[in-house]
Design a protein around this motif. Structure first.
Motif, PDB file in Angstrom:
ATOM      1  N   ILE A 134      21.499   4.778   0.093  1.00 24.99           N
ATOM      2  CA  ILE A 134      22.712   4.569  -0.700  1.00 24.99           C
ATOM      3  C   ILE A 134      23.936   5.098   0.046  1.00 24.99           C
ATOM      4  O   ILE A 134      23.933   6.233   0.519  1.00 24.99           O
ATOM      5  N   ASP A 135      24.970   4.255   0.153  1.00 23.96           N
ATOM      6  CA  ASP A 135      26.258   4.718   0.687  1.00 23.96           C
ATOM      7  C   ASP A 135      27.194   4.869  -0.497  1.00 23.96           C
ATOM      8  O   ASP A 135      27.653   3.891  -1.073  1.00 23.96           O
ATOM      9  N   LEU A 136      27.464   6.105  -0.850  1.00 24.66           N
ATOM     10  CA  LEU A 136      28.305   6.399  -2.005  1.00 24.66           C
ATOM     11  C   LEU A 136      29.732   6.592  -1.502  1.00 24.66           C
ATOM     12  O   LEU A 136      30.180   7.705  -1.271  1.00 24.66           O
ATOM     13  N   GLY A 137      30.443   5.461  -1.334  1.00 23.93           N
ATOM     14  CA  GLY A 137      31.800   5.548  -0.781  1.00 23.93           C
ATOM     15  C   GLY A 137      32.851   5.698  -1.862  1.00 23.93           C
ATOM     16  O   GLY A 137      32.582   5.460  -3.036  1.00 23.93           O
ATOM     17  N   THR A 138      34.058   6.092  -1.463  1.00 27.19           N
ATOM     18  CA  THR A 138      35.153   6.217  -2.420  1.00 27.19           C
ATOM     19  C   THR A 138      35.558   4.849  -2.954  1.00 27.19           C
ATOM     20  O   THR A 138      35.897   4.700  -4.121  1.00 27.19           O
ATOM     21  N   ALA A 142      28.213  -0.416   7.970  1.00 32.48           N
ATOM     22  CA  ALA A 142      27.537   0.387   9.004  1.00 32.48           C
ATOM     23  C   ALA A 142      26.761   1.564   8.412  1.00 32.48           C
ATOM     24  O   ALA A 142      25.632   1.844   8.833  1.00 32.48           O
ATOM     25  N   ILE A 143      27.342   2.239   7.421  1.00 31.46           N
ATOM     26  CA  ILE A 143      26.680   3.430   6.875  1.00 31.46           C
ATOM     27  C   ILE A 143      25.352   3.064   6.233  1.00 31.46           C
ATOM     28  O   ILE A 143      24.303   3.656   6.532  1.00 31.46           O
ATOM     29  N   VAL A 144      25.395   2.066   5.349  1.00 36.90           N
ATOM     30  CA  VAL A 144      24.159   1.724   4.647  1.00 36.90           C
ATOM     31  C   VAL A 144      23.130   1.132   5.628  1.00 36.90           C
ATOM     32  O   VAL A 144      21.932   1.345   5.480  1.00 36.90           O
ATOM     33  N   LEU A 202      34.925   7.386  14.092  1.00 35.46           N
ATOM     34  CA  LEU A 202      36.084   7.484  13.214  1.00 35.46           C
ATOM     35  C   LEU A 202      35.789   6.571  12.034  1.00 35.46           C
ATOM     36  O   LEU A 202      35.435   5.410  12.235  1.00 35.46           O
ATOM     37  N   ASP A 203      35.869   7.077  10.807  1.00 36.63           N
ATOM     38  CA  ASP A 203      35.580   6.254   9.625  1.00 36.63           C
ATOM     39  C   ASP A 203      36.788   6.284   8.690  1.00 36.63           C
ATOM     40  O   ASP A 203      37.095   7.318   8.088  1.00 36.63           O
ATOM     41  N   ILE A 204      37.476   5.154   8.603  1.00 41.22           N
ATOM     42  CA  ILE A 204      38.658   5.066   7.738  1.00 41.22           C
ATOM     43  C   ILE A 204      38.261   4.340   6.461  1.00 41.22           C
ATOM     44  O   ILE A 204      38.146   3.121   6.428  1.00 41.22           O
ATOM     45  N   GLU A 249      25.053  13.030   6.066  1.00 42.18           N
ATOM     46  CA  GLU A 249      26.492  12.848   6.249  1.00 42.18           C
ATOM     47  C   GLU A 249      26.778  11.394   6.595  1.00 42.18           C
ATOM     48  O   GLU A 249      26.096  10.793   7.421  1.00 42.18           O
ATOM     49  N   GLU A 250      27.827  10.866   5.986  1.00 44.22           N
ATOM     50  CA  GLU A 250      28.209   9.471   6.230  1.00 44.22           C
ATOM     51  C   GLU A 250      28.532   9.184   7.690  1.00 44.22           C
ATOM     52  O   GLU A 250      28.187   8.118   8.198  1.00 44.22           O
ATOM     53  N   VAL A 251      29.209  10.117   8.326  1.00 44.27           N
ATOM     54  CA  VAL A 251      29.635   9.875   9.710  1.00 44.27           C
ATOM     55  C   VAL A 251      28.420   9.624  10.611  1.00 44.27           C
ATOM     56  O   VAL A 251      28.429   8.735  11.455  1.00 44.27           O
TER      57      VAL A 251
HETATM   58 MG    MG Z   1      32.566   4.978   3.607  1.00 47.16          MG
END
Ligand code: MG
Ligand code: ADP
Length: 343
Positions: free
Chosen positions: A18-22, A322-324, A161-163, A139-141
């Motif tokens: 799971i990618d729990l993004g904002t 990319a994260i997931v 770098l993750d924007i 960590e997401e990064v």
């Molecule tokens: Mg994200």
């Protein structure tokens, strides 16, 4: 009670990432790929606190609701600001996972580095409530670096770098973990607000967040030289007359709104580079810096950062997923620092 055991075939144990993004939440299911990809937004009934809508449907209500609707983003500025709605979001996404033996499955949740230990423990508690026994947080990064194809397990240092929507995260990775990192709130939502302010003060036009985001996505740019100027329309309410108004906005205008926040981002990258051990700096000079997150899609970002920092920047192949995608390998190599990534 196990709400995830649905279907006729014998339920199987599977890996779930799971990618729990904002801004967006994504779920990866072993064997099926990405099975959920929707905005991290929930709409509640203001009075009963019942969930009215989640994801795309809730996002469409932003700026269009009334007193009886409360719209919440579980994460703001890279931290979990509303644990209860974060839980509801995860519950909702996991409902899509059918015919799974959750008790024997492994769940990985990726969160921003700013999420506290207490919040991590709550997320683990939530997954346990859903019947999951094996759960871990990353960590997401790091997940994003893997998803972008970097060999983060090697001794060859890399920088990501993750924007995203609420935060911009920068991390230097080596030997399977983060060595130096930094997180700032200058990210997608901040750019949208900057566009809203600009429209108000320069054009006397009040626009909503959704319109500001659309303008950014359509003509957002960091190109120093704009040869073929793109334009789009912005509709909203005239500050003076209070009546609806529509105007044309240009790429140059939006570029000039985006440059100051990107100066902040580039200064933060410089700070991280200054705190990076020398051997890893040498690796980064050689390998360049990968950009993930929706912000990577702003036209000309790689050249802009290259001009400011003097290093090579690469836009990830799939900055929004990319994260997931990285969770796939993290789930496979769970707990190991020294596994060579294989496809
Ligand atoms: Mg994200
Ligand atoms: P998060 O990880 O915080 O959920 P994402 O990586 O999903 O964030 O990125 C979402 C952010 O990226 C939003 O602010 C969105 O407006 C922005 N975004 C998405 N697509 C584009 C695009 N093509 N150009 C500029 N910004 C974009």
């Amino acid at each position: 009670m196990n709400m995830l055991k649905i279907g006729k075939e014998k339920p199987q144990a599977k890996n779930i990432g799971i990618d729990l993004g904002t801004a967006n939440m994504l779920v990866y299911l072993e064997g099926d790929g990405i099975i959920f990809n929707e905005p991290s937004v929930i709409a509640f009934d203001y009075y009963t606190h019942e969930v009215i809508a989640i994801g795309h449907q809730a996002a469409n209500m932003i700026g269009r609701g009334h007193q009886g609707i409360k719209i919440v983003s579980p994460l703001t500025q890279g931290v979990i600001s509303d644990m209860d709605s974060a839980k509801k979001m995860i519950e909702h996404a996991l409902k899509k996972v059918e015919n799974i033996n959750v008790e024997s499955s492994t769940v990985l949740i990726c969160c921003p580095s700013e999420v506290t230990q207490l919040e991590r423990d709550s997320l683990i508690g939530l997954a346990q409530k859903l019947g999951v026994r094996d759960i871990f947080i990353e960590e997401e990064v790091k997940a994003g670096g893997i998803g972008a194809g970097l060999d983060v397990y090697s001794s060859n240092g890399s920088m990501v770098l993750d924007i995203g929507g609420g935060s911009t995260d920068i991390g230097v990775l080596s030997l399977g973990d983060i060595v130096v990192s930094e997180s700032i709130r200058t990210a997608g939502n901040y750019f949208d607000n900057a566009i809203m302010n600009y429209m108000q003060y320069e054009h006397g036009l009040l626009i909503g967040k959704t319109t500001a985001e659309r303008i950014k996505v359509e003509i957002g740019s960091l190109n120093e030289e704009i040869t073929e100027e793109r334009t789009t329309t912005a509709s909203g309410r005239d500050v003076v007359t209070g009546l609806p108004k529509k105007i044309v906005v240009t790429e140059t205008e939006i570029r000039d709104v985006l440059i100051p926040p990107f100066e902040t981002i580039s200064n933060t990258i410089l700070k991280v580079l200054q705190n990076t051990p020398a051997e890893l700096s040498a690796d980064i000079i050689k390998n360049g810096i990968v950009i993930n997150g929706g912000g990577a899609l702003i036209t000309g970002i790689d050249k802009f950062l290259n001009n400011r920092i003097g290093l090579d920047f690469y836009i990830s192949k799939n900055p929004l997923t990319a994260i997931v995608e990285g969770t796939k390998l993290l789930l496979k190599n769970r707990g190991s620092y020294f596994v060579k990534p294989t496809e």
